[in-house]
Design a protein around this motif. Sequence first.
Motif, PDB file in Angstrom:
ATOM      1  N   GLY A 104      46.868   8.999  13.524  1.00  0.00           N
ATOM      2  CA  GLY A 104      47.896   7.186  13.538  1.00  0.00           C
ATOM      3  C   GLY A 104      49.725   7.458  13.744  1.00  0.00           C
ATOM      4  O   GLY A 104      49.592   7.169  13.446  1.00  0.00           O
ATOM      5  N   SER A 105      49.651   9.103  13.978  1.00  0.00           N
ATOM      6  CA  SER A 105      50.842   9.203  14.721  1.00  0.00           C
ATOM      7  C   SER A 105      51.145   8.027  15.823  1.00  0.00           C
ATOM      8  O   SER A 105      49.727   7.754  16.641  1.00  0.00           O
ATOM      9  N   LEU A 106      52.633   7.596  16.431  1.00  0.00           N
ATOM     10  CA  LEU A 106      52.621   6.908  17.379  1.00  0.00           C
ATOM     11  C   LEU A 106      52.901   7.637  18.359  1.00  0.00           C
ATOM     12  O   LEU A 106      53.241   8.684  19.000  1.00  0.00           O
ATOM     13  N   VAL A 107      52.020   6.372  19.770  1.00  0.00           N
ATOM     14  CA  VAL A 107      52.036   7.840  21.073  1.00  0.00           C
ATOM     15  C   VAL A 107      52.828   6.907  22.038  1.00  0.00           C
ATOM     16  O   VAL A 107      52.315   5.800  22.311  1.00  0.00           O
ATOM     17  N   CYS A 108      53.343   6.774  22.521  1.00  0.00           N
ATOM     18  CA  CYS A 108      53.833   6.012  23.770  1.00  0.00           C
ATOM     19  C   CYS A 108      54.608   6.906  25.223  1.00  0.00           C
ATOM     20  O   CYS A 108      54.888   7.969  25.078  1.00  0.00           O
ATOM     21  N   SER A 109      54.114   5.924  26.213  1.00  0.00           N
ATOM     22  CA  SER A 109      54.147   6.667  27.901  1.00  0.00           C
ATOM     23  C   SER A 109      54.052   5.395  28.441  1.00  0.00           C
ATOM     24  O   SER A 109      53.698   4.207  28.251  1.00  0.00           O
ATOM     25  N   ASP A 110      54.271   5.730  30.069  1.00  0.00           N
ATOM     26  CA  ASP A 110      54.802   5.119  30.631  1.00  0.00           C
ATOM     27  C   ASP A 110      53.004   5.682  31.875  1.00  0.00           C
ATOM     28  O   ASP A 110      53.771   4.138  33.291  1.00  0.00           O
ATOM     29  N   ASP A 111      52.738   5.965  31.215  1.00  0.00           N
ATOM     30  CA  ASP A 111      51.058   6.840  32.349  1.00  0.00           C
ATOM     31  C   ASP A 111      50.026   5.762  31.333  1.00  0.00           C
ATOM     32  O   ASP A 111      49.496   6.751  30.552  1.00  0.00           O
TER      33      ASP A 111
END
Length: 253
Positions: free
Chosen positions: A163-170
């Motif tokens: 449930g962790s939030l993951v952010c990326s430009d990839d």
Amino acid sequence: MLAVFAKAVGKPPEELRLPAMGSHNSKAPQQIVKNFQSLYPDSAVYNLPNGNFMALCHVDESPIYPRSIVVLDDIFCIFMGALANVAELRHHYGLPRQATEAMIVIEAYKVLRDRAPYPPDQVVKHLDGKFAFILFDAKAYTLFIARDRDGSVELQWGMASDGSLVCSDDPIIIREGCGQARAAFPPGCIFINGSGLTSFDHPLHKVRAVAHEDDSGNILSVYFQVDLYTKIPSIPRSGSAANWADAAELKGE
């Protein structure tokens, strides 16, 4: 670029999980970070308190929209893109000529946190350019994410297996780490833990998740858009005790 925040800090929208209901193809946060380091061995990884991570590399970086990371007073900011009104913003916040876009964003956040009489959407509106940024205050446990209204800089978000939030430009990192539990971060929006997702052009209207289904009713993907027919009764003002209350509670967890 990669940023991973535990559910207690990030609290991603539950709608991100909808396309992945019944599937188990997302990974744990540590595995996502490990995959990023494997793919980009020259990346710089910042291990933040309580299992949070931020990482940056310059592989395939656009000369028009460069990536940078700045750490000031336990505030971490990844900035991607460029601002056209840097000189004006430096003057406004009393910063030296050497101040970068990431430094400007950190200073703007500190003003919001400590004494500003106006809400976050007004601050982001003053950023004239093509950008996306992720800011994390390790002392106040505040997460602040924004993307310009044109969506000029790639930014996706998703949910890890816990449930962790993951952010990326990839897109590859997001797809392999989150499986179907992912979506584009909506252009023209800001996300602050404790306040949720807000449009900085329409701050009094809800931002809703819209599901894309196949002919059998299976949810293939979700995207977020402003609901111009539904108004929010009120929005918290930055600088007030109530505005950052949730972040303060998270710090004590």
